[in-house]
Design a protein around this motif. Structure first.
Motif, short mmCIF file in Angstrom:
data_model
loop_
_atom_site.label_atom_id
_atom_site.label_comp_id
_atom_site.label_asym_id
_atom_site.label_seq_id
_atom_site.Cartn_x
_atom_site.Cartn_y
_atom_site.Cartn_z
N HIS A 74 34.11 22.67 10.93
CA HIS A 74 34.34 24.06 10.55
C HIS A 74 35.79 24.38 10.88
N LYS A 76 39.27 27.04 10.72
CA LYS A 76 39.80 28.40 10.65
C LYS A 76 41.32 28.25 10.66
N ILE A 84 41.54 32.22 6.77
CA ILE A 84 40.35 31.80 6.02
C ILE A 84 39.56 30.80 6.85
N GLU A 85 38.29 30.67 6.52
CA GLU A 85 37.42 29.70 7.18
C GLU A 85 36.68 28.92 6.10
N TRP A 86 36.39 27.65 6.39
CA TRP A 86 35.62 26.84 5.48
C TRP A 86 34.95 25.71 6.24
N ASP A 87 33.96 25.13 5.60
CA ASP A 87 33.26 23.98 6.16
C ASP A 87 33.62 22.75 5.33
N SER A 103 35.43 19.74 1.09
CA SER A 103 34.91 21.03 1.55
C SER A 103 33.50 21.22 1.01
N SER A 105 32.19 24.57 1.65
CA SER A 105 32.21 26.02 1.48
C SER A 105 33.67 26.46 1.50
N GLY A 106 33.90 27.69 1.07
CA GLY A 106 35.27 28.21 1.09
C GLY A 106 36.13 27.58 0.01
N THR A 107 37.42 27.56 0.25
CA THR A 107 38.39 27.03 -0.71
C THR A 107 38.12 25.55 -0.99
N GLN A 134 43.43 29.72 -4.79
CA GLN A 134 42.41 30.73 -5.11
C GLN A 134 42.97 32.01 -5.70
N HIS A 186 31.93 21.81 -4.11
CA HIS A 186 30.96 22.69 -3.45
C HIS A 186 30.27 23.57 -4.44
#
Length: 186
Positions: A74, A76, A84-87, A103, A105-107, A134, A186
């Protein structure tokens, strides 16, 4: 007066070209490749790179990386002034050779880091990074090479940190078998 008119024309033409380039790149990802040589053996370099939670020590815009298990991360970070945060998941990991991720999730982003042993106990680290901007700010930043410059700067700080310290702070020697991915990131 003439110089003022030429200046306005240059701004208008530049803006038009930028708008056309942004339309062409809309919805498309960007790929960057950067490499660096580290004056350390491949095992030491690879082992330090597996310490994902320590990435904020050398990645300027990264605030935090948490690793809940061997395959998931994860993140940040600041991206063009936004937090932004993503997994992400590690899709392949071969000790002393390669770490690949994407990724979840997220970008949308992904990439591969490869480690190649060189004579004299040196190592080449090569980062191949894929990133999908994005919004307009991210697209413009990507077009002027901000992602590549940040990646190069981060690798340089990694090299400096590791060479100064002289050893890795930990290691994960496990392997993750390559997964086939047939769908989008994703």
């Amino acid at each position: 007066m003439l110089s003022r008119i030429l200046g306005l024309v240059a701004v208008a033409v530049g803006g038009t070209l930028l708008a056309k380039q942004m339309q062409k790149s809309a919805g498309k990802g960007s790929e960057s490749r950067v490499s660096i040589e580290v004056d350390m053996p491949v095992r030491t370099v690879y082992d330090q790179f597996t310490q994902f939670e320590q990435f904020p020590q050398f990645m300027e815009s990264v605030h935090e990386v948490r690793q809940p298990d061997d395959k998931r991360l994860h993140w940040k970070a600041d991206v063009f002034g936004k937090v932004i945060e993503w997994d992400a998941e590690i899709t392949e990991q071969i000790p002393d050779k390669k770490i690949a991720w994407r990724s979840t999730s997220g970008t949308p982003n992904g990439g591969t880091v490869t480690f190649n042993a060189l004579p004299g106990g040196r190592t080449t680290v090569t980062l191949d990074l894929y990133y999908e901007p994005q919004d307009a700010v991210e697209t413009i930043g990507d077009m002027v090479g901000a992602v590549r410059m940040q990646a190069r700067s981060n690798l340089q700080r990694f090299k400096d940190m590791l060479e100064k310290r002289g050893s890795e702070t930990g290691a994960w020697r496990g392997a993750i078998a390559k997964e086939s991915t047939t769908g989008p990131m994703h």
